[in-house]
Design a protein around this motif. Structure first.
Motif, PDB file in Angstrom:
ATOM      1  N   ARG A 127       0.842  -1.199   0.000  1.00  0.00           N
ATOM      2  CA  ARG A 127       0.000   0.000   0.000  1.00  0.00           C
ATOM      3  C   ARG A 127       0.877   1.249   0.000  1.00  0.00           C
ATOM      4  NH1 ARG A 127      -2.680  -1.419   4.362  1.00  0.00           N
ATOM      5  NH2 ARG A 127      -4.000  -2.849   3.192  1.00  0.00           N
TER       6      ARG A 127
ATOM      7  N   LEU B 258       3.023   1.704  -3.170  1.00  0.00           N
ATOM      8  CA  LEU B 258       2.241   1.998  -4.372  1.00  0.00           C
ATOM      9  C   LEU B 258       2.037   3.496  -4.500  1.00  0.00           C
ATOM     10  CD1 LEU B 258      -0.579  -0.678  -4.571  1.00  0.00           C
ATOM     11  CD2 LEU B 258       1.102  -0.163  -6.317  1.00  0.00           C
TER      12      LEU B 258
ATOM     13  N   ILE C 282      -0.738  -6.660  -9.103  1.00  0.00           N
ATOM     14  CA  ILE C 282      -1.982  -6.677  -8.342  1.00  0.00           C
ATOM     15  C   ILE C 282      -3.164  -6.835  -9.290  1.00  0.00           C
ATOM     16  CG2 ILE C 282      -3.476  -5.296  -6.846  1.00  0.00           C
ATOM     17  CD1 ILE C 282      -0.922  -4.129  -5.656  1.00  0.00           C
TER      18      ILE C 282
ATOM     19  N   ARG D  72      -6.079  -9.640  -9.277  1.00  0.00           N
ATOM     20  CA  ARG D  72      -7.493  -9.283  -9.301  1.00  0.00           C
ATOM     21  C   ARG D  72      -8.197  -9.966 -10.464  1.00  0.00           C
ATOM     22  NH1 ARG D  72     -10.155  -5.626 -11.776  1.00  0.00           N
ATOM     23  NH2 ARG D  72      -8.315  -4.463 -12.464  1.00  0.00           N
TER      24      ARG D  72
ATOM     25  N   LEU E  41      -9.211 -13.473  -9.589  1.00  0.00           N
ATOM     26  CA  LEU E  41     -10.424 -13.539  -8.778  1.00  0.00           C
ATOM     27  C   LEU E  41     -11.648 -13.238  -9.642  1.00  0.00           C
ATOM     28  CD1 LEU E  41      -9.220 -11.829  -5.490  1.00  0.00           C
ATOM     29  CD2 LEU E  41      -9.234 -14.234  -6.130  1.00  0.00           C
ATOM     30  N   ALA E  42     -11.487 -12.293 -10.553  1.00  0.00           N
ATOM     31  CA  ALA E  42     -12.607 -11.969 -11.441  1.00  0.00           C
ATOM     32  C   ALA E  42     -12.988 -13.183 -12.287  1.00  0.00           C
ATOM     33  CB  ALA E  42     -12.233 -10.791 -12.335  1.00  0.00           C
TER      34      ALA E  42
ATOM     35  N   GLU F  13     -15.098 -15.436 -10.218  1.00  0.00           N
ATOM     36  CA  GLU F  13     -16.467 -14.928 -10.116  1.00  0.00           C
ATOM     37  C   GLU F  13     -17.238 -15.174 -11.408  1.00  0.00           C
ATOM     38  OE1 GLU F  13     -14.887 -11.031  -8.121  1.00  0.00           O
ATOM     39  OE2 GLU F  13     -17.075 -11.018  -8.117  1.00  0.00           O
TER      40      GLU F  13
ATOM     41  N   ILE G  64     -15.149 -13.982  -2.548  1.00  0.00           N
ATOM     42  CA  ILE G  64     -14.149 -13.718  -3.589  1.00  0.00           C
ATOM     43  C   ILE G  64     -14.270 -12.287  -4.084  1.00  0.00           C
ATOM     44  CG2 ILE G  64     -13.420 -14.371  -5.913  1.00  0.00           C
ATOM     45  CD1 ILE G  64     -14.267 -17.207  -5.217  1.00  0.00           C
ATOM     46  N   ALA G  65     -15.504 -11.832  -4.186  1.00  0.00           N
ATOM     47  CA  ALA G  65     -15.720 -10.450  -4.616  1.00  0.00           C
ATOM     48  C   ALA G  65     -15.107  -9.480  -3.617  1.00  0.00           C
ATOM     49  CB  ALA G  65     -17.215 -10.182  -4.777  1.00  0.00           C
TER      50      ALA G  65
ATOM     51  N   ARG H 219     -11.452  -9.412  -4.189  1.00  0.00           N
ATOM     52  CA  ARG H 219     -11.165  -8.656  -5.415  1.00  0.00           C
ATOM     53  C   ARG H 219     -11.290  -7.160  -5.161  1.00  0.00           C
ATOM     54  NH1 ARG H 219     -14.128  -6.767  -9.176  1.00  0.00           N
ATOM     55  NH2 ARG H 219     -16.021  -7.867  -8.543  1.00  0.00           N
TER      56      ARG H 219
ATOM     57  N   LEU I  40      -8.126  -5.763  -3.675  1.00  0.00           N
ATOM     58  CA  LEU I  40      -7.076  -5.537  -4.673  1.00  0.00           C
ATOM     59  C   LEU I  40      -7.410  -4.314  -5.525  1.00  0.00           C
ATOM     60  CD1 LEU I  40      -6.288  -9.194  -5.759  1.00  0.00           C
ATOM     61  CD2 LEU I  40      -5.246  -7.795  -3.980  1.00  0.00           C
TER      62      LEU I  40
ATOM     63  N   LEU J  89      -6.329  -1.276  -3.780  1.00  0.00           N
ATOM     64  CA  LEU J  89      -4.893  -1.029  -3.907  1.00  0.00           C
ATOM     65  C   LEU J  89      -4.581  -0.377  -5.244  1.00  0.00           C
ATOM     66  CD1 LEU J  89      -3.164  -4.182  -2.388  1.00  0.00           C
ATOM     67  CD2 LEU J  89      -3.321  -1.895  -1.443  1.00  0.00           C
TER      68      LEU J  89
END
Lengths: 121, 121
Positions: free
Chosen positions: A28, A31, A82, A86, A89-90, A93, B82-83, B86, B89, B92
């Motif tokens: 964090r 970044l 990152i 992400r 994970l998407a 979903e 999971i959402a 996500r 992230l 971030l």
DNA sequence: GTAACGTACAACCAAATGGTTGTAGATGAG
DNA sequence: CTCATCTACAACCATTTGGTTGTACGTTAC
């Protein structure tokens, strides 16, 4: 490209690196503004070597990069990595949203609420 | 709510649970179709107890839920959790995109564009 | 040049992880 | 009822993790 080349071991490293509050805070912090390792170390209640190890884990996961500036090692967060995490994970979903496309279940189990079962001659 | 209540320990558990290829596969599998623990165990080259432990880790992280069906324990992936991961992230990444807005000299942040740079006499 | 700073790395340690086997309790099938 | 199946859980083990301290080396400041 949908998901760029990330081996399972790569994904393991990324999520493992993110599974620690101190490491997430380092990401964090770096970044928004890059920082030397000793600057980071001053921010946490642990030894310099411990912070150094956390940075090494993050670097191994590709979540931060290091470059030299004089005697300092400057740490910078990598937003692209990152974004890859992400995207994974998407993907999961998305898999969930399309879970009903498995129609073979319909053949065995019409289930409640199916008002008009297909006639098969 | 921007990010619902997740303690640091919760986030630790979520990412730690995702940092294992077998566990990610269990999530993937049970997101599209729920399965009993023994059905899952047959899919991997390890003991039933090992798979049971993986499922327990996932359940502790809220990534799957279990419910009984007869003598079986049915495992189902939880897309909402999971959402949430996500979203963390994404937060971030958002932090990264706004990294140049940290002009701490500008206490009353006029926002991007800076139409009127302050004159200092 | 010398001292202070920033870093790297090794050695060590307690605790957690990821696997195993074994035992025992529920539940369904015959 | 009896037996096979599914699950839970304990005990154990090797390896990894996350922390420590100590030492060595390059760079900057004085």
């Amino acid at each position: 490209m949908v998901v760029d080349e990330l081996s399972q071991a790569d994904v393991d490293r990324i999520f493992h690196a993110l599974a620690d509050a101190t490491r997430r805070d380092i990401v964090r912090r770096t970044l928004t503004q890059e920082a030397s390792v000793s600057e980071l170390a001053r921010a946490y209640d642990m030894s310099f070597a411990a912070v150094q190890k956390h940075v090494a884990v993050l670097e191994g996961a590709g979540l931060v990069s290091k470059h030299s500036r004089g005697r300092e090692r400057i740490v910078r967060g990598d937003a692209a990595q990152i974004a890859r995490a992400r995207a994974l994970l998407a993907q999961l979903e998305e898999l969930w949203r399309s879970r009903f496309s498995r129609l073979d279940a319909v053949l065995a189990d019409p289930g409640p609420g199916v008002p008009d079962p297909p006639a098969h001659p």
